[in-house]
Design an enzyme around this catalytic site. Structure first.
Site, short mmCIF file in Angstrom:
data_model
loop_
_atom_site.label_atom_id
_atom_site.label_comp_id
_atom_site.label_asym_id
_atom_site.label_seq_id
_atom_site.Cartn_x
_atom_site.Cartn_y
_atom_site.Cartn_z
N SER D 90 3.33 1.54 -4.14
CA SER D 90 2.79 1.42 -1.97
C SER D 90 1.51 0.20 -2.21
O SER D 90 0.45 1.56 -2.88
CB SER D 90 3.41 1.99 -1.20
OG SER D 90 2.35 2.16 -0.11
N GLY D 93 -0.17 2.71 0.16
CA GLY D 93 -0.17 4.17 0.11
C GLY D 93 0.50 5.22 1.32
O GLY D 93 0.89 6.33 0.39
N GLU D 155 1.41 -7.72 -4.95
CA GLU D 155 2.55 -7.43 -5.31
C GLU D 155 2.76 -8.53 -6.85
O GLU D 155 3.14 -8.07 -7.51
CB GLU D 155 3.58 -8.05 -4.00
CG GLU D 155 3.49 -7.33 -3.36
CD GLU D 155 3.84 -8.45 -1.77
OE1 GLU D 155 3.75 -7.45 -0.31
OE2 GLU D 155 3.36 -9.34 -1.42
#
Lengths: 188, 188, 188, 188
Positions: D90, D93, D155
Site C-alpha cells: 500500500s 500505508g 507500482e
C-alpha cells in the site's frame, strides 16, 4: 426461441421445474466420485464460462472442508501431479481446453472427475468417472432439451450437483458447521 | 448439523427440494426489477464469496443480451454514475462492503437492485428494489431454515433467480437464441 | 543459473540494470501504436501468466483515461468487433491462445497491437503493429539474454512499456490528473 | 500535470529514469524480509488495484519456487493461520482493507511483510517488516515525487522489488531454472 414475454416468476417456475427430479436423472457412479475427492492429494477445478463459475462455487466449499483446492487459470495454481484430482465440466464433453487439461491430468497420473451431458465424448473417454446430467448443451439452440437459453439448464444443475457432492462429503467428514467455519477466508 | 452420511443423490434430492416452489416464495416487485435493468445505462454486479460467483453467472448472461456489464473488483471496472444500476446480493443484507457500495451507488444517482433473505436490513433500506428469497443466511448455522451448510440454499436460489431475470429480459427483447450467439466472447 | 546467493539489493540492481536504456532498445512504430489505441472503439487485452498481469496493469490505466477496456477471459468481456483493438503480449510470439485470439481479431476487422521479443513470429505476422522488446523469452533458460529467471525481464519491460503508452496517451489527452481521478472505481 | 504531448520513447525514458537507483533507495531490512518468506508456512498476498496485480506477479514466481501461495480474494484462498506470511503493499500505508487484513494476520500469529512509501503509517505499525520505496502515493497528484500519474512509480517499483525478492530467494534455493520449470502450471 421464446414466443412471448415471460414474467420473472413464470421464468423461475420454468427453471425450478427443469431442476425437478435431478436427483433421479443424474447418471454415473456418484459413490466413486466421492471416493475420488476424498482420496485426492489436491483438487483442481476447470471449466469455461458459466460452467467455470459453477465449479468455483464448488471449489470454495471444498476449501471450507479443508481440502487443498485450486482453480485452473489462477496465478498461484501450481502444476497438477500424480495423486491429484482434476474436476472438470463441459456440457458437450468436447470443449478443447477442458479436454486438453483432462489429457494432461491423466498423463501425469492424476484422476479426472467430469460432469457432462453425455458419457460419449472425448472428455468422458479420458475421465476416471463421468457424471451425466441430461440437459441441453451450450450450443444446442434447438430448444428441445430445455426452454432456457443455451447451456443454462446444465450450468444450474452443475451448481446443484456440486453442492450435493459437498453435502455428501461434509456428512461423511463428521464435522459440524461450526467446525467448518474457521476455514472461511479471514482476510477480506 | 448432519447426523449421518448422506449419499450424493439424497443430497441432491434435499437441494432440489429446497429449491422447489421458489417461484411462489420470492417476494418483492419483480416487474420493477426488470424495469431497472432495462433502463440502466450500465449494470454493475457485486457480491461476496459464492454470492459474487452467482452474480457473475447472471452478469455473463446480461452481457449476452448486449448490456454493458461490469463486475465490481475487476481491474477494468470503471466508476458507477447516475443512471447506472448496481445489482447486489447479500443474504443478511449487512455485508459491510456490499452495503457501502450500495450507499455510494445511491449517492451518485445510480439505482440499486438487491437480492437478500430479508427486506429489513441496511442494504434493503438503501436499495431501490429488494427481492427477498426466504432462506438461511451465511452465518445461520442453526439448521432451521435449511438442511444445507451456511448460505448454500440462498446462493443456489440466487443462481436460479438471476437466470430467471435473464430469461424474462430475453423474452422481452424479441431476440432469438441465434441473435444472442454473436455476443458470446470470441477471443478464448 | 545463479551460482551463489544474491542479496535483495544486488538482485534489484541487476533488474534495474536490465531495464536501463529500454527507451532506446524498444523497436517498432510507437506512434502507430498510440494511433491504434486512440482510434479504437474498445480495447481488449490478452496475455498468459505474468504477461497477462502486466497487461491488466495497462488496462486499468486505459480505463482511467476513459477508454472502454476489457480483459479477455473475464466473464463480462463481450465479443470483439470491427474497429476494436486487441492488445496482446507474448515473449516468443508463438503462445497458442494468443496467436489464435490475434487471428480472430484480424478476421473480424479489429486491429492487433502486439508486444513481443521478436517481430519474426506467427503473432507478429498477424499484428497490425508489433513493438519489440529485446529480452529473454519465457522458455529461454540459457541465461544469455538475461540474468533473471525465465521471462522476467520481458514481463518487467512490458509493465514499463504499458505505462509509457499510457503516459503518452495521457499527455495527448489534455486532461490533468484531477480530471482522471473520477474514473477510478468507486464501489470498492 | 503534463504540459505537452510526450512520445512513447520519452515516456519510457522518464519511467526508466524514475526506476534508476532503486536498489540504493529501498529502505528496510531486506534480509529479514527474505527470512520471513523462507520461514513461512504459506504466503498470502494482498493489494488493491494495480498494487494487487504487481503482487500477483510476485505470487506466481513464489509458486514457481514451490511455495504454497494464495491471493486474498480468490475463491479458494483459505483462512490465514499462525506461522503464515501476509505480503501486502500500500503506497500510503493507510488503505483500509489492507490495514484490516494486516491486523487480522497479526492477531492470528501470522507475520506481515509490507511494502509502502513510508514506514510511518498504520500498516507499518502492524507489519513485522516494512520495505519502503520512496515514491509518490496513489492520491498524491502534486507531481512532486514523480512525473507520472498517481501511484505508477510505486507500482512499477513494486513489480521490480517483488522480482528481486524472488531472485534472491531463488539464488538461495540452489535450484536451477530447469528445476523450477516443472512447477509452472500444466493445465492451461
Amino acid at each position: 426461441m421464446p414466443e412471448a414475454p415471460v414474467s420473472v416468476t413464470d421464468a423461475l417456475a420454468l427453471i425450478v421445474g427443469e431442476a425437478d427430479g435431478l436427483d433421479s436423472r443424474v447418471q454415473g457412479d456418484t459413490a466413486a466420485a466421492i471416493d475420488l475427492v476424498e482420496r485426492a492429494g489436491r483438487v483442481f477445478v476447470h471449466g469455461a464460462g458459466r460452467s467455470g463459475l459453477a465449479l468455483r462455487m464448488t471449489a470454495m466449499r471444498l476449501m471450507h472442508l479443508g481440502l487443498d483446492v485450486h482453480v485452473v487459470g489462477e496465478v498461484t495454481t501450481p502444476a497438477i501431479h500424480e495423486g491429484d484430482l482434476l474436476l472438470v465440466a463441459s456440457g458437450s464433453g468436447t470443449t478443447g481446453s477442458i479436454v486438453q487439461a483432462a489429457r494432461t491430468a491423466t498423463e501425469v497420473g492424476a484422476s479426472v472427475l467430469a460432469v457432462s451431458t453425455t458419457d460419449d465424448s472425448p472428455l468422458a473417454e479420458l475421465a476416471t468417472v463421468t457424471l451425466v446430467i441430461p440437459a441441453a448443451t451450450k450450443t444446442d439452440r434447438s430448444g428441445s432439451a430445455s426452454g432456457q437459453y443455451a447451456g443454462s439448464r446444465f450450468e444450474q444443475a452443475l451448481v446443484l450437483l456440486g453442492d450435493a457432492l459437498f453435502h455428501a462429503l461434509w456428512t461423511r467428514s463428521g464435522h459440524s458447521a461450526d467446525d467448518l467455519w474457521p476455514s472461511h477466508a479471514n482476510l477480506e
